[in-house]
Write an enzyme that holds these catalytic residues in place. Structure first.
Site, PDB file in Angstrom:
ATOM      1  N   HIS A   1     134.118  64.140  68.943  1.00 15.89           N
ATOM      2  CA  HIS A   1     132.844  63.859  68.730  1.00 15.89           C
ATOM      3  C   HIS A   1     132.402  63.135  69.858  1.00 15.89           C
ATOM      4  CE1 HIS A   1     134.045  59.570  67.738  1.00 15.89           C
ATOM      5  NE2 HIS A   1     135.171  60.229  66.918  1.00 15.89           N
TER       6      HIS A   1
ATOM      7  N   GLU B   1     140.865  64.623  69.533  1.00 19.61           N
ATOM      8  CA  GLU B   1     141.695  63.921  68.510  1.00 19.61           C
ATOM      9  C   GLU B   1     142.313  64.773  67.709  1.00 19.61           C
ATOM     10  OE1 GLU B   1     139.537  61.535  65.726  1.00 19.61           O
ATOM     11  OE2 GLU B   1     137.835  61.581  66.853  1.00 19.61           O
TER      12      GLU B   1
ATOM     13  N   ARG C   1     148.111  61.684  64.857  1.00 13.14           N
ATOM     14  CA  ARG C   1     146.936  61.897  65.575  1.00 13.14           C
ATOM     15  C   ARG C   1     146.935  61.135  66.761  1.00 13.14           C
ATOM     16  NH1 ARG C   1     143.745  60.514  61.934  1.00 13.14           N
ATOM     17  NH2 ARG C   1     142.859  58.329  62.432  1.00 13.14           N
TER      18      ARG C   1
ATOM     19  N   HIS D   1     130.078  57.607  66.436  1.00 10.55           N
ATOM     20  CA  HIS D   1     129.810  58.868  66.428  1.00 10.55           C
ATOM     21  C   HIS D   1     128.558  59.010  67.002  1.00 10.55           C
ATOM     22  CE1 HIS D   1     133.001  59.544  63.013  1.00 10.55           C
ATOM     23  NE2 HIS D   1     133.532  59.567  63.997  1.00 10.55           N
TER      24      HIS D   1
ATOM     25  N   GLU E   1     144.347  60.527  70.121  1.00 14.59           N
ATOM     26  CA  GLU E   1     143.129  60.440  70.488  1.00 14.59           C
ATOM     27  C   GLU E   1     142.624  59.616  71.654  1.00 14.59           C
ATOM     28  OE1 GLU E   1     138.595  59.370  68.465  1.00 14.59           O
ATOM     29  OE2 GLU E   1     140.564  58.484  67.672  1.00 14.59           O
TER      30      GLU E   1
ATOM     31  N   HIS F   1     140.583  58.087  56.721  1.00 19.32           N
ATOM     32  CA  HIS F   1     139.703  56.999  56.934  1.00 19.32           C
ATOM     33  C   HIS F   1     140.228  55.981  56.145  1.00 19.32           C
ATOM     34  CE1 HIS F   1     135.989  58.938  58.731  1.00 19.32           C
ATOM     35  NE2 HIS F   1     137.057  59.136  59.495  1.00 19.32           N
TER      36      HIS F   1
ATOM     37  N   HIS G   1     140.141  68.265  60.114  1.00 20.67           N
ATOM     38  CA  HIS G   1     138.962  67.519  60.701  1.00 20.67           C
ATOM     39  C   HIS G   1     138.799  68.381  62.181  1.00 20.67           C
ATOM     40  CE1 HIS G   1     141.677  65.214  63.381  1.00 20.67           C
ATOM     41  NE2 HIS G   1     142.177  64.795  62.410  1.00 20.67           N
TER      42      HIS G   1
ATOM     43  N   ASP H   1     137.184  54.542  71.261  1.00 22.75           N
ATOM     44  CA  ASP H   1     137.783  55.197  69.948  1.00 22.75           C
ATOM     45  C   ASP H   1     139.196  55.853  70.262  1.00 22.75           C
ATOM     46  OD1 ASP H   1     138.318  56.382  67.482  1.00 22.75           O
ATOM     47  OD2 ASP H   1     136.448  57.582  67.599  1.00 22.75           O
TER      48      ASP H   1
ATOM     49  N   TYR I   1     148.894  66.464  59.288  1.00 24.02           N
ATOM     50  CA  TYR I   1     148.776  65.725  58.019  1.00 24.02           C
ATOM     51  C   TYR I   1     149.616  66.426  56.882  1.00 24.02           C
ATOM     52  CZ  TYR I   1     145.350  63.673  61.049  1.00 24.02           C
ATOM     53  OH  TYR I   1     144.265  63.341  61.901  1.00 24.02           O
TER      54      TYR I   1
ATOM     55  N   ASP J   1     144.002  53.890  64.714  1.00 15.30           N
ATOM     56  CA  ASP J   1     142.816  54.364  65.248  1.00 15.30           C
ATOM     57  C   ASP J   1     142.060  53.301  65.332  1.00 15.30           C
ATOM     58  OD1 ASP J   1     140.225  55.527  65.651  1.00 15.30           O
ATOM     59  OD2 ASP J   1     141.000  57.193  64.362  1.00 15.30           O
TER      60      ASP J   1
ATOM     61  N   ASP K   1     123.235  33.013  51.022  1.00 13.02           N
ATOM     62  CA  ASP K   1     122.253  32.674  52.350  1.00 13.02           C
ATOM     63  C   ASP K   1     122.981  32.897  53.582  1.00 13.02           C
ATOM     64  OD1 ASP K   1     123.863  30.402  52.118  1.00 13.02           O
ATOM     65  OD2 ASP K   1     122.367  29.064  52.465  1.00 13.02           O
TER      66      ASP K   1
END
Length: 442
Positions: free
Chosen positions: A357, A387, A409, A364, A411, A246, A353, A274, A391, A263, A41
């Site tokens: 965005h 960003e 990275r 996003h 960003e 991620h 990537h 972000d 890698y 990040d 609950d």
């Protein structure tokens, strides 16, 4: 306890934009979020649907907003909400109730949620077209059921009941991609708090610290300054973990010589920041780390520099890719002609990537991206991330073993201005010299 933005002027302006955008004979149905069960609950903390919040500023579950423009061009705004209930309020806090919300939100009607099935057929009558989030199958089924009831009530006259059901996505993309001043102020505050969070994590980072301890420093800083949640699950990745784009386990131990990639962004007044920074756990970059880091930084600075009204959104990514590919060739990680390597997508081995965005109520955020045939041009008020990253897989194919397993990275959050751009997160260090000055020797 229910919350409502006290200053409704920005929300009223957005509602008017929505009504102006509707064609005659159209209804827009926007559903609020529901409470989600975590276990037994216990519920997850409630977070209002972004579209519903954008138009109402109202944070309460199980709500519905209906915007309509009839065949003669007359507009109407109806809000369904939870009405006053002394028993429920004893447990969960005061509710505003329909009468108060109608006045504050400027609704033509505010009705109890319990009457939705009864009232919606009436509201849909004489509107042949309905816009809603058709990806929400349960909502679409409800809209179609209300339309069928409307048709039955009107003697099956098809011209007075909806027969066309379309996705509202493109409407909200047009509306939300350019931020108004109230949104920009919230995003500047989210950015400021996020910068403080990253600095707090940097301050305690050293070999032997757990990734989750750095995450705790972020969360503590965000909440202490009024952010009840992060904008998304924070990525705190040390060493090779940074090569997982991620990565959110955040359980490893920071080792001497590691680069640490964070990040993370705060959510302030439901608006997201972000931000990513990559820095050395020891406080000093090694030569191999600095080579790759400076390449990523050069790509980011070049990509930010092209931002101004009128340029295609895709040029930001193209600029970053060109700088990265040239650098990868210079470092010997790629071989061949730069233009050919870009056309063939060879850089994706190390940079899989995009360069950014849209950013806003969602990390996003909604907005069109376009393509080469139909590019989206930047406009004043758009907010986006920039960003780029690199890698390096842990493989013998990489001729410098010191690069193996490195993930980098950088960003920032950038607003398009009339003259060019504003970097909302400019206060967070990112050059090697500035980072090492903040970090010191660990």
């Amino acid at each position: 306890m229910e919350q409502l933005q006290s200053d409704q002027s920005a929300f009223a302006s957005r509602r008017q934009r929505v009504l102006n955008a509707l064609t005659n004979g159209t209804v827009l149905v926007v559903e609020g979020a529901s409470q989600c069960t975590r276990n037994a609950d216990t519920h997850y903390p409630f977070r209002q649907d972004s579209r519903f919040y954008y138009l109402t500023g109202y944070e309460s579950p199980d709500t519905l907003a209906v915007f309509s423009k009839d065949l003669q061009g007359h507009t109407r705004f109806v809000l369904f909400c939870l009405d006053r209930d002394p028993v429920a309020e004893l447990w969960d806090g005061v509710r505003y109730g329909c009468a108060h919300l109608q006045e504050v939100c400027g609704a033509d009607e505010a009705l109890p949620c319990a009457t939705i099935d009864e009232e919606m057929p009436r509201l849909l009558a004489h509107h042949p077209r309905v816009l809603c989030n058709i990806r929400n199958e349960l909502l679409l089924q409800r809209v179609q059921r209300w339309s069928s009831a409307c048709r039955a009530q009107r003697g099956r006259a098809l011209d007075v009941a909806p027969s066309v059901f379309e996705d509202s996505k493109s409407l909200f993309e047009r509306l939300r991609v350019c931020k108004d001043e109230a949104e920009l102020n919230a995003m500047r505050e989210a950015a400021r708090i996020t910068v403080d969070g990253h600095l707090a994590a940097m301050a305690i980072c050293r070999p032997g610290v757990k990734e989750y301890q750095l995450e705790a420093a972020l969360i503590e800083t965000f909440m202490r300054q009024g952010c009840r949640s992060c904008a998304y699950p924070s990525i705190v990745a040390t060493g090779k973990n940074a090569c997982t784009l991620h990565y959110v386990l955040n359980q490893s131990t920071v080792e001497a010589g590691d680069l640490v990639l964070i990040d993370a962004g705060a959510e302030y007044a439901q608006y997201a920041a972000d931000v990513t920074r990559t820095f050395p756990a020891n406080g000093r970059f090694s030569g191999a780390q600095a080579e790759l880091y400076n390449l990523v930084l050069s790509a980011q600075l070049a990509a930010i520099a092209v931002i101004k009204p009128g340029i295609p959104y895709g040029r930001i990514h193209e600029t970053a890719v060109h700088v990265l590919t040239e650098g990868l060739v210079a470092l010997g990680l790629l071989k061949g002609d730069v233009a050919t390597l870009i056309a063939d997508g060879a850089y994706r081995t190390y940079y899989p990537h995009g360069t950014g965005h849209w950013l806003g109520l969602d990390v996003h955020d909604e907005g069109p991206y376009g393509d080469a045939k139909k590019p989206v041009l930047l406009e004043e008020g758009m907010v986006l991330t920039v960003e780029p990253g690199l890698y390096i897989p842990n493989t013998p194919a990489v001729h410098n073993a010191a690069w193996n397993g490195l993930g980098i990275r950088i960003e920032d959050d950038v607003c398009v201005t009339a003259q060019g751009y504003e970097v909302l997160t400019q206060a967070l260090p990112k050059t090697i010299g500035d980072l090492e000055a903040v970090l010191g020797t660990r």
